[in-house]
Design an enzyme around this catalytic site. Sequence first.
Site, PDB file in Angstrom:
ATOM      1  N   ILE A  91      33.898 113.303  15.386  1.00 24.52           N
ATOM      2  CA  ILE A  91      34.412 114.617  14.998  1.00 24.52           C
ATOM      3  C   ILE A  91      35.936 114.600  15.166  1.00 24.52           C
ATOM      4  O   ILE A  91      36.441 114.238  16.221  1.00 24.52           O
ATOM      5  CB  ILE A  91      33.798 115.742  15.857  1.00 24.52           C
ATOM      6  CG1 ILE A  91      32.269 115.599  15.893  1.00 24.52           C
ATOM      7  CG2 ILE A  91      34.218 117.107  15.333  1.00 24.52           C
ATOM      8  CD1 ILE A  91      31.591 115.676  14.554  1.00 24.52           C
ATOM      9  N   VAL A  92      36.660 115.016  14.121  1.00 25.62           N
ATOM     10  CA  VAL A  92      38.122 114.887  14.089  1.00 25.62           C
ATOM     11  C   VAL A  92      38.767 116.271  14.102  1.00 25.62           C
ATOM     12  O   VAL A  92      38.431 117.120  13.276  1.00 25.62           O
ATOM     13  CB  VAL A  92      38.571 114.107  12.838  1.00 25.62           C
ATOM     14  CG1 VAL A  92      40.092 113.931  12.839  1.00 25.62           C
ATOM     15  CG2 VAL A  92      37.869 112.755  12.771  1.00 25.62           C
TER      16      VAL A  92
ATOM     17  N   ASN B 249      45.266 116.574  15.474  1.00 23.04           N
ATOM     18  CA  ASN B 249      45.586 115.135  15.475  1.00 23.04           C
ATOM     19  C   ASN B 249      44.672 114.412  14.488  1.00 23.04           C
ATOM     20  O   ASN B 249      43.897 113.540  14.867  1.00 23.04           O
ATOM     21  CB  ASN B 249      45.405 114.548  16.878  1.00 23.04           C
ATOM     22  CG  ASN B 249      46.214 115.264  17.931  1.00 23.04           C
ATOM     23  OD1 ASN B 249      47.431 115.316  17.876  1.00 23.04           O
ATOM     24  ND2 ASN B 249      45.528 115.846  18.906  1.00 23.04           N
TER      25      ASN B 249
ATOM     26  N   CYS C  16      46.433 118.315  23.634  1.00 18.92           N
ATOM     27  CA  CYS C  16      45.698 119.190  24.546  1.00 18.92           C
ATOM     28  C   CYS C  16      46.072 118.989  26.014  1.00 18.92           C
ATOM     29  O   CYS C  16      45.794 119.847  26.849  1.00 18.92           O
ATOM     30  CB  CYS C  16      44.193 119.010  24.372  1.00 18.92           C
ATOM     31  SG  CYS C  16      43.621 117.310  24.601  1.00 18.92           S
TER      32      CYS C  16
ATOM     33  N   GLU D 168      45.051 128.359  26.872  1.00 14.58           N
ATOM     34  CA  GLU D 168      45.637 127.244  26.131  1.00 14.58           C
ATOM     35  C   GLU D 168      46.419 127.769  24.936  1.00 14.58           C
ATOM     36  O   GLU D 168      45.929 128.606  24.172  1.00 14.58           O
ATOM     37  CB  GLU D 168      44.546 126.277  25.648  1.00 14.58           C
ATOM     38  CG  GLU D 168      45.115 125.058  24.938  1.00 14.58           C
ATOM     39  CD  GLU D 168      44.048 124.108  24.430  1.00 14.58           C
ATOM     40  OE1 GLU D 168      44.235 122.889  24.550  1.00 14.58           O
ATOM     41  OE2 GLU D 168      43.033 124.597  23.900  1.00 14.58           O
TER      42      GLU D 168
END
Length: 473
Positions: free
Chosen positions: A112-113, A117, A248, A338
């Site tokens: 999973i991309v 990035n 991240c 975040e």
Amino acid sequence: MEFDKDLRSRQETRALMEAAEAAYQELKHFDQARIDKIVAAIAEAGSKNAELLGQMACEETGFGNAKDKAEKNRFASERVYEAIKNMKTVGILRNEGKVWDIGVSVGVIAGIVPSTNPTSTVIYKALISLKAGSPIVFSPHPGAVKCTLKAAQIVAQAAYAAGCPQGAIGCISEPTMQAVQELMQHKYTRLILATGGGAMVRAAYSSGKPAIGVGAGNGPAYIHKSADFSQAVKDIIRSKTFDNGTICASEQSVILEDCCAQRVREEFKRQGAYFLSSEEAGKLAKILLRPDGSMNPKVVGKTAFEVAQIAGVSVPKETTVLIAHETEAGPTRPYSREKLCPVLALFVERDENTILKRAIEVLLGEGAGHTFAIHATDPSVIERFALQIPVSRFLVNTPSSLGGVGYSTKLFPALTLGCGAVGGSSSSNNIGPLDLINIRRVAWGVEERKETETTFDASLIDALTEEILKKLR
């Protein structure tokens, strides 16, 4: 029609998985030399095309900047390759006489991309998967399909030219939720390597397949009173502005002790940071998150100046980071969450004990198990915090985004960073090839065999015989 698109994407995924499984049936018989030749070709192709892929990723997603994305592509190609090129992953890995460890490839991996990035993740995951002797099929983020597909095509062509079976590197060209579900639940999927948002990672773990997934980072940075303030601020700004904060592991908040807060604030200002007023912080807070509490993609990967413009706040164009004072942490406090852009929360606490509590509070709110940074020269405070902070990467005197991935530290170079059990992850490692193989152990018996010895008591036999004869009479 949307229905037709869903069907096409599922059918494409099935075809990719069939091809990957066929490739696996060949790959599992490859020796280390053949595997290493393929891996070297992938690394060379990734490095050669770093600028092209960085430009494509930046243009398609609107996140970050082309220069830093190219640097991430080179990191994924060159630094990862240097770390794994001499690693033994197939055949007998360890021979200690009575115990052998044999590396066994797991089979087809679902990759999973993320959109933050998209090309560097493809290069990195292709390298570690093929090094582990396993094919990989990628699922791009819908907002990064073209660049992800191009990266997969580049590394696949290089791999095939080096002797890799066709189909060992695949990529869905029309991603849908149905395609992702098909990929994660397919009978040939043996492992899911998931990097992305929390919902995607949870889906990977609930798929019924083994998974390595990492969710949100939300790392605090503690600048201790023993630190070199100028260097600490320089490290944090470098980290938070690298690719506009899309890694991240980058810092999301800074925590200071009251006794040195003013000096650190002045240093941040000297290095281009802008401290938001209460009114400005309120405006920015409204656009950081969407109504459902998820991150607002409009601010992801933008410069500090661009983020301020979106919020309707006027700041100098050369502003490096935006900083808002914060006093609480939790799901309703956007600055404690975040923020994949050059925005930081600033906590000022009265002493070291309250700083430790605040750091843990921030991480347990979001980002548990991920990354924490400390800037200090006092070894006792480093040890104290290292023993209690719930993270898998505890970084000392380094930019967090670069240190966490192993660029500015001696950690294994990786773009998938495990968060351990506290973060809901199956691993706390910087994920590499050895996380993607199984170990078959061959063990010889070592206990000495002893012949069974039987001692007969003649008087006991006579007594038993007499008893039996009595019963027969």
